[in-house]
Enzyme design. Structure first.
Site, mmCIF file in Angstrom:
data_model
loop_
_atom_site.group_PDB
_atom_site.id
_atom_site.type_symbol
_atom_site.label_atom_id
_atom_site.label_comp_id
_atom_site.label_asym_id
_atom_site.label_seq_id
_atom_site.Cartn_x
_atom_site.Cartn_y
_atom_site.Cartn_z
ATOM 1 N N HIS A 55 17.172 41.397 113.224
ATOM 2 C CA HIS A 55 18.639 41.346 113.127
ATOM 3 C C HIS A 55 19.061 40.681 111.824
ATOM 4 O O HIS A 55 18.255 40.109 111.108
ATOM 5 C CB HIS A 55 19.262 40.664 114.351
ATOM 6 C CG HIS A 55 18.985 39.205 114.473
ATOM 7 N ND1 HIS A 55 17.738 38.692 114.725
ATOM 8 C CD2 HIS A 55 19.810 38.125 114.378
ATOM 9 C CE1 HIS A 55 17.807 37.377 114.786
ATOM 10 N NE2 HIS A 55 19.047 37.001 114.574
ATOM 11 N N HIS A 57 20.899 38.102 110.755
ATOM 12 C CA HIS A 57 21.119 36.692 110.408
ATOM 13 C C HIS A 57 20.172 36.264 109.292
ATOM 14 O O HIS A 57 19.007 36.644 109.276
ATOM 15 C CB HIS A 57 20.952 35.809 111.654
ATOM 16 C CG HIS A 57 22.076 35.990 112.639
ATOM 17 N ND1 HIS A 57 21.941 35.720 113.980
ATOM 18 C CD2 HIS A 57 23.346 36.435 112.461
ATOM 19 C CE1 HIS A 57 23.094 35.978 114.583
ATOM 20 N NE2 HIS A 57 23.953 36.421 113.693
ATOM 21 N N ASP A 59 18.548 33.674 108.569
ATOM 22 C CA ASP A 59 17.271 33.004 108.858
ATOM 23 C C ASP A 59 16.190 34.009 109.277
ATOM 24 O O ASP A 59 15.038 33.632 109.504
ATOM 25 C CB ASP A 59 17.438 31.891 109.905
ATOM 26 C CG ASP A 59 17.945 32.377 111.243
ATOM 27 O OD1 ASP A 59 18.860 33.231 111.271
ATOM 28 O OD2 ASP A 59 17.422 31.918 112.285
ATOM 29 N N HIS A 60 16.550 35.298 109.360
ATOM 30 C CA HIS A 60 15.580 36.354 109.679
ATOM 31 C C HIS A 60 15.426 37.368 108.547
ATOM 32 O O HIS A 60 14.445 38.105 108.512
ATOM 33 C CB HIS A 60 15.993 37.082 110.975
ATOM 34 C CG HIS A 60 16.017 36.164 112.150
ATOM 35 N ND1 HIS A 60 15.037 36.147 113.106
ATOM 36 C CD2 HIS A 60 16.888 35.173 112.483
ATOM 37 C CE1 HIS A 60 15.313 35.201 113.997
ATOM 38 N NE2 HIS A 60 16.422 34.592 113.638
ATOM 39 N N HIS A 114 23.015 39.427 121.008
ATOM 40 C CA HIS A 114 23.044 38.365 119.982
ATOM 41 C C HIS A 114 23.776 38.904 118.747
ATOM 42 O O HIS A 114 24.706 38.285 118.240
ATOM 43 C CB HIS A 114 21.611 37.956 119.681
ATOM 44 C CG HIS A 114 21.453 36.847 118.690
ATOM 45 N ND1 HIS A 114 21.775 35.546 118.974
ATOM 46 C CD2 HIS A 114 20.999 36.847 117.409
ATOM 47 C CE1 HIS A 114 21.527 34.794 117.903
ATOM 48 N NE2 HIS A 114 21.056 35.565 116.940
ATOM 49 N N ASP A 131 15.900 36.972 118.189
ATOM 50 C CA ASP A 131 16.713 35.952 118.863
ATOM 51 C C ASP A 131 17.304 36.469 120.170
ATOM 52 O O ASP A 131 18.425 36.088 120.546
ATOM 53 C CB ASP A 131 17.860 35.497 117.943
ATOM 54 C CG ASP A 131 17.360 34.621 116.804
ATOM 55 O OD1 ASP A 131 16.150 34.372 116.725
ATOM 56 O OD2 ASP A 131 18.198 34.200 115.981
ATOM 57 N N HIS A 169 12.202 31.770 117.199
ATOM 58 C CA HIS A 169 12.404 30.320 117.061
ATOM 59 C C HIS A 169 11.509 29.540 118.024
ATOM 60 O O HIS A 169 11.189 30.015 119.117
ATOM 61 C CB HIS A 169 13.865 29.928 117.363
ATOM 62 C CG HIS A 169 14.834 30.387 116.333
ATOM 63 N ND1 HIS A 169 15.238 29.599 115.278
ATOM 64 C CD2 HIS A 169 15.487 31.555 116.188
ATOM 65 C CE1 HIS A 169 16.110 30.259 114.531
ATOM 66 N NE2 HIS A 169 16.278 31.460 115.067
HETATM 67 ZN ZN ZN Z 1 17.522 33.038 114.296
HETATM 68 FE FE FE Z 2 19.982 34.986 115.036
#
Ligand code: ZN
Ligand code: FE
Length: 257
Positions: A55, A57, A59-60, A114, A131, A169
């Site tokens: 996805h 975001h 952080d990915h 999400h 996530d 995570h």
């Molecule tokens: Zn994440």
């Molecule tokens: Fe996320």
């Protein structure tokens, strides 16, 4: 032969490396940060065969551009609606991804909730689910509805019990503390928390888990059980007639836990 490695990023993210040992090629899943992924590839003398993104975001996906600058022409796969910079191959439900030199194909599973374009990559027994499903928990419902998120979790939990769950995570200990708040007498969750705490005290990942363990210990996969319904109803002082109602209130409870 394939081996899966975890690469730690930021505070609690996992970037996953799927390594084909004969050809010395790696598929990188969810490179939120390029530098730990580049270090891993260099140290292990690996080529980069593909990047898979669950996805949008950052952080990915935030490390994609820099990785590609070091490994030009690497295919990058993500769902079209996520609009991620650097993606070369947009994919959707049921698409099959074949990567050269890799003995297995990956099936795309759409799991909105999400984010709307969140996907999982599945190649039995491996599941990369970003996530959406976490160790003993689930992601926050940012873009979708509780209905969508619950349906997505059900899709994942219908995979075989022996499925290895690789999420994005390291949240397992905190998630189990919440799980035991909701379901204090769940012996499997009690045992899992002890093991997870030991793993974390040695800086070891608690991931992957198995789908069977998630079904036994993850409250978000257990919203139909009387113990969970009772506990959530007591917490929110409401009657919750449907499974989605239970899920929605359980998620809201966790948001404020
Ligand atoms: Zn994440
Ligand atoms: Fe996320």
């Amino acid at each position: 032969m394939l081996t899966i490695y975890s690469i730690s990023a930021f505070k609690d993210n996992y970037i996953w490396a799927i390594v084909e040992n004969t050809s010395k090629q790696a598929i990188i899943v969810d490179p939120g940060d390029a530098s730990p992924a580049l270090d891993f590839l260099h140290k292990n003398n690996l080529g980069l065969a593909a990047i898979l993104i669950t996805h949008k975001h950052s952080d990915h996906s935030g490390g994609v551009s820099e990785l590609i600058s070091h490994y030009p022409n690497t295919p990058v796969f993500a769902h079209a609606t996520e609009n991620i910079v650097g993606v070369t191959n947009t994919i959707a439900a049921q698409d099959i991804i074949h990567i050269n030199n890799f003995p297995c194909d990956f099936t795309v599973i759409e799991i909105p909730g999400h984010t709307l374009g969140h996907i999982a990559f599945y190649s039995a027994p491996y599941l990369f689910c970003g996530d959406t499903l976490f160790g003993a928990g689930c992601g926050r419902v940012f873009e979708g509805t509780a209905e969508q998120m619950l349906a997505s979790l059900k899709k994942l939990s219908s995979l075989p019990d022996e499925t290895l769950v690789y999420c994005g995570h390291e949240y397992t200990v905190a998630n189990l503390q919440f799980a035991l708040h909701v379901e204090p007498n769940n012996i499997d969750a009690q045992k899992r928390l002890k093991i997870a705490e030991i793993d974390r005290s040695h800086n070891k990942p608690t991931i992957p888990s198995t789908m069977l363990l998630e079904k036994k210990t993850n409250p978000f996969l257990r919203c139909k059980l009387q113990t969970i319904i009772h506990s959530v109803e007591t917490h929110c002082h409401q009657n919750l007639p449907t499974e989605v109602d239970v899920f929605r209130e359980l998620r809201a409870w966790k948001n404020n836990f």
